[in-house]
Design an enzyme around this catalytic site. Structure first.
Site, short mmCIF file in Angstrom:
data_model
loop_
_atom_site.label_atom_id
_atom_site.label_comp_id
_atom_site.label_asym_id
_atom_site.label_seq_id
_atom_site.Cartn_x
_atom_site.Cartn_y
_atom_site.Cartn_z
N LYS A 231 0.84 -1.21 0.00
CA LYS A 231 0.00 0.00 0.00
C LYS A 231 0.86 1.25 0.00
O LYS A 231 0.58 2.22 -0.71
CB LYS A 231 -0.89 0.03 1.25
CG LYS A 231 -2.04 -0.96 1.20
CD LYS A 231 -2.92 -0.76 2.42
CE LYS A 231 -4.05 -1.75 2.45
NZ LYS A 231 -4.87 -1.58 3.66
N ASP B 36 -8.81 1.80 4.21
CA ASP B 36 -9.45 0.50 4.41
C ASP B 36 -10.25 0.20 3.14
O ASP B 36 -10.87 1.10 2.57
CB ASP B 36 -10.36 0.54 5.64
CG ASP B 36 -10.55 -0.84 6.24
OD1 ASP B 36 -9.56 -1.57 6.38
OD2 ASP B 36 -11.70 -1.20 6.54
N GLY C 274 -6.10 -11.02 -2.69
CA GLY C 274 -7.50 -10.98 -2.25
C GLY C 274 -8.43 -11.58 -3.30
O GLY C 274 -8.21 -12.69 -3.79
N TYR C 275 -9.45 -10.82 -3.67
CA TYR C 275 -10.48 -11.30 -4.61
C TYR C 275 -10.13 -11.00 -6.07
O TYR C 275 -10.98 -11.17 -6.94
CB TYR C 275 -11.82 -10.65 -4.27
CG TYR C 275 -12.32 -10.98 -2.88
CD1 TYR C 275 -13.18 -12.07 -2.66
CD2 TYR C 275 -11.93 -10.24 -1.77
CE1 TYR C 275 -13.63 -12.38 -1.39
CE2 TYR C 275 -12.38 -10.54 -0.49
CZ TYR C 275 -13.23 -11.61 -0.31
OH TYR C 275 -13.67 -11.92 0.95
N HIS D 238 -9.67 1.09 -7.31
CA HIS D 238 -10.32 1.84 -6.23
C HIS D 238 -9.28 2.55 -5.36
O HIS D 238 -9.45 3.70 -4.98
CB HIS D 238 -11.16 0.86 -5.39
CG HIS D 238 -10.44 -0.41 -5.03
ND1 HIS D 238 -9.79 -1.19 -5.95
CD2 HIS D 238 -10.22 -1.01 -3.84
CE1 HIS D 238 -9.24 -2.21 -5.35
NE2 HIS D 238 -9.48 -2.13 -4.06
P1 IMP Z 1 -7.53 -3.79 3.08
O1 IMP Z 1 -8.35 -3.15 4.14
O2 IMP Z 1 -7.18 -2.84 1.98
O3 IMP Z 1 -6.34 -4.50 3.61
O4 IMP Z 1 -8.45 -4.89 2.38
C1 IMP Z 1 -9.22 -5.84 3.11
C2 IMP Z 1 -9.56 -7.02 2.21
O5 IMP Z 1 -10.34 -6.57 1.10
C3 IMP Z 1 -8.35 -7.70 1.60
O6 IMP Z 1 -7.82 -8.69 2.46
C4 IMP Z 1 -8.95 -8.32 0.36
O7 IMP Z 1 -9.61 -9.53 0.68
C5 IMP Z 1 -9.99 -7.31 -0.06
N1 IMP Z 1 -9.43 -6.35 -1.03
C6 IMP Z 1 -9.19 -5.03 -0.83
N2 IMP Z 1 -8.65 -4.46 -1.91
C7 IMP Z 1 -8.54 -5.46 -2.82
C8 IMP Z 1 -8.01 -5.48 -4.14
O8 IMP Z 1 -7.52 -4.49 -4.69
N3 IMP Z 1 -8.07 -6.67 -4.76
C9 IMP Z 1 -8.58 -7.80 -4.19
N4 IMP Z 1 -9.06 -7.82 -2.96
C10 IMP Z 1 -9.04 -6.65 -2.27
#
Ligand code: IMP
Length: 194
Positions: free
Chosen positions: A14, A70, A151-152, A178
């Protein structure tokens, strides 16, 4: 002299994404660089709350201009879930593959429209707070496809494409994501304040 942004995250990926779009009059300093190594508990029920909890944690300790982000996947047919629960949708500990398998099950027979959303909380030295959002819309594939991202990503097909983020060149995600949109909104705000 550069303006310092204190970033309440332990995630080097990040920090790299933010540094890639930050104009040179700013510098980013992370939790680890400040010597904070404990995990900040994300007890909020929305992305906004969790982003704020993280930024406030740091602001309370060092003051200055503190930011945190987040993110989550929001599926229309699931009323915005997994949303703030994205990282642990299939339970703890967080497991990307288990989360995707669980999501595919939840979506059987339902519409697959979805979006990724990022919220950045920014607390200024005088404690005023601002929030910035970035969204990318798309839909959920019916099977896991591709190796890129995290992630997804191997399930998310951004609008205008027929491949998942797991399959597309990562540069496409970096340019449209995003997270990038939210970072750009933050940067525009900070530049307008100078
Ligand atoms: P975080 O709060 O940005 O760490 O995201 C929390 C969770 O959302 C991650 O563990 C992923 O499961 C999902 N996520 C957030 N951003 C992404 C992305 O850019 N690609 C895929 N999954 C995401």
């Amino acid at each position: 002299m550069k303006q310092t942004l204190f970033f309440a995250s332990g995630n080097p990926a990040k920090a790299a994404e933010i540094r890639a779009v930050l104009p040179e009059q700013f510098e980013l300093v992370t939790l680890a660089e400040l010597g904070f190594h404990e995990e900040i508990e994300e007890t909020g029920t929305t992305l906004e709350e969790n982003a704020f909890i993280k930024a406030a944690y740091l602001h309370k300790r060092i003051g200055g201009l503190c930011i945190a982000d987040d993110s989550g996947l929001e599926v229309v047919a699931l009323h915005g879930r997994p949303g703030v629960l994205s990282a642990r949708y299939a339970g703890t500990p967080s497991d990307d593959l288990a989360n995707m398998v669980f999501l595919i099950k939840q979506l059987e027979g339902l519409s697959r429209q979805a979006r990724f959303r990022t919220v950045i909380a920014c607390i200024l030295p005088d404690s005023t707070r601002y929030f910035f959002e970035g969204v990318i819309t798309g839909h959920i594939a019916d099977q896991i496809r591709g190796q890129f991202g995290f992630g997804y990503d191997p399930l998310f097909i951004p609008a205008g494409f027929d491949k998942t983020f797991g399959e597309l060149d990562p540069a496409i995600k970096r340019a449209n994501s995003h997270r990038t949109m939210a970072i750009m909104a933050l940067v525009n705000f900070l530049v307008s304040q100078q």
